[in-house]
Design an enzyme around this catalytic site. Sequence first.
Site, PDB file in Angstrom:
ATOM      1  N   ALA A 146      41.452  28.506  36.410  1.00 46.52           N
ATOM      2  CA  ALA A 146      41.100  29.054  37.724  1.00 46.52           C
ATOM      3  C   ALA A 146      40.854  30.554  37.636  1.00 46.52           C
ATOM      4  O   ALA A 146      39.848  31.067  38.145  1.00 46.52           O
ATOM      5  CB  ALA A 146      42.206  28.757  38.736  1.00 46.52           C
ATOM      6  N   TYR A 147      41.762  31.253  36.983  1.00 47.54           N
ATOM      7  CA  TYR A 147      41.628  32.707  36.854  1.00 47.54           C
ATOM      8  C   TYR A 147      40.402  33.059  36.013  1.00 47.54           C
ATOM      9  O   TYR A 147      39.628  33.953  36.375  1.00 47.54           O
ATOM     10  CB  TYR A 147      42.901  33.277  36.227  1.00 47.54           C
ATOM     11  CG  TYR A 147      42.965  34.784  36.209  1.00 47.54           C
ATOM     12  CD1 TYR A 147      43.186  35.495  37.387  1.00 47.54           C
ATOM     13  CD2 TYR A 147      42.819  35.492  35.026  1.00 47.54           C
ATOM     14  CE1 TYR A 147      43.256  36.879  37.383  1.00 47.54           C
ATOM     15  CE2 TYR A 147      42.893  36.875  35.009  1.00 47.54           C
ATOM     16  CZ  TYR A 147      43.108  37.563  36.191  1.00 47.54           C
ATOM     17  OH  TYR A 147      43.169  38.933  36.184  1.00 47.54           O
ATOM     18  N   SER A 148      40.207  32.353  34.903  1.00 46.35           N
ATOM     19  CA  SER A 148      39.054  32.624  34.041  1.00 46.35           C
ATOM     20  C   SER A 148      37.750  32.384  34.784  1.00 46.35           C
ATOM     21  O   SER A 148      36.818  33.195  34.705  1.00 46.35           O
ATOM     22  CB  SER A 148      39.116  31.741  32.789  1.00 46.35           C
ATOM     23  OG  SER A 148      40.283  31.995  32.041  1.00 46.35           O
ATOM     24  N   SER A 149      37.673  31.284  35.519  1.00 43.03           N
ATOM     25  CA  SER A 149      36.460  30.965  36.273  1.00 43.03           C
ATOM     26  C   SER A 149      36.194  31.985  37.371  1.00 43.03           C
ATOM     27  O   SER A 149      35.066  32.416  37.588  1.00 43.03           O
ATOM     28  CB  SER A 149      36.582  29.570  36.899  1.00 43.03           C
ATOM     29  OG  SER A 149      36.759  28.583  35.915  1.00 43.03           O
ATOM     30  N   LYS A 172      37.180  35.150  37.480  1.00 41.56           N
ATOM     31  CA  LYS A 172      36.786  36.457  36.941  1.00 41.56           C
ATOM     32  C   LYS A 172      35.395  36.413  36.323  1.00 41.56           C
ATOM     33  O   LYS A 172      34.678  37.429  36.333  1.00 41.56           O
ATOM     34  CB  LYS A 172      37.822  36.933  35.934  1.00 41.56           C
ATOM     35  CG  LYS A 172      39.170  37.268  36.565  1.00 41.56           C
ATOM     36  CD  LYS A 172      39.031  38.300  37.683  1.00 41.56           C
ATOM     37  CE  LYS A 172      40.368  38.804  38.176  1.00 41.56           C
ATOM     38  NZ  LYS A 172      40.228  39.835  39.246  1.00 41.56           N
TER      39      LYS A 172
END
Length: 251
Positions: A157-160, A162
């Site tokens: 979720a965080y990678s997507s 950002k």
Amino acid sequence: MNTYDFNDRVAIVTGGGQGIGFTVAQRILASGGKVAVWDIDTALLDKLAENLGVGPDRLLGLNVNIADLSAVREGVTAVLEKFGKIDVLINNAAIVGPNAPTWKYPPEAFNDVVQIGLIGTFNVCHAVVPHLIAQNYGRIVNVSSVAGKEGNPNAPAYSSTKAGVLALTKSLGKELAGYDIAVNAVTPAVAKTTMAMSQDPDFLKMILSKIPRGRMLELSEAASMICWLATKENSFTTASTFDLSGGRATY
């Protein structure tokens, strides 16, 4: 510590109650600017003036949930009523979510991370940019992450989110290139913030091992780059990404 020319400049810093956002607000104030700090943590907002050491003539703390476009619009109105204009926007607010592989990741948590970090960043840009266009001046800095470039395992979720912030930066920067408005992003590696340190210790150990510098990013180091990008001196570069990863990402 370098200072920057923020005299007669008004900045909005989202997620500015602590961490990178707080340090950026501190640096802008020390350089002569006025700052509206947006955060959803009322306890942090209550201590904001004391922690920053400035009076209400140069500081405004607002409880704004950037995932809510109507709340964002109300926040923009409050800043304009207080300071009369907006010159600088630092999109820093985000949440990291839990650590889990994609097929086990809680869908509701994925939605929460995206709503704050990506949709929220869009909401703030959507509400602020027309005012920058009207005055033909503005500086926007979006705080992404090295995770948006490389994708961290067990942080889909965080990678997507950002990665989406980087794409939004490039689109908006190109759209505004005909104005004296610069839109850029930074990609920090892990820093010792409350949000980062709330993650699984094994996950933190893994991402720290990927940094050639061998240490976490200092908040002051992040603020230095972000603040320069937010000055008038940054008059040519736009729609670009600036690395803060300690050598982890070299593109």
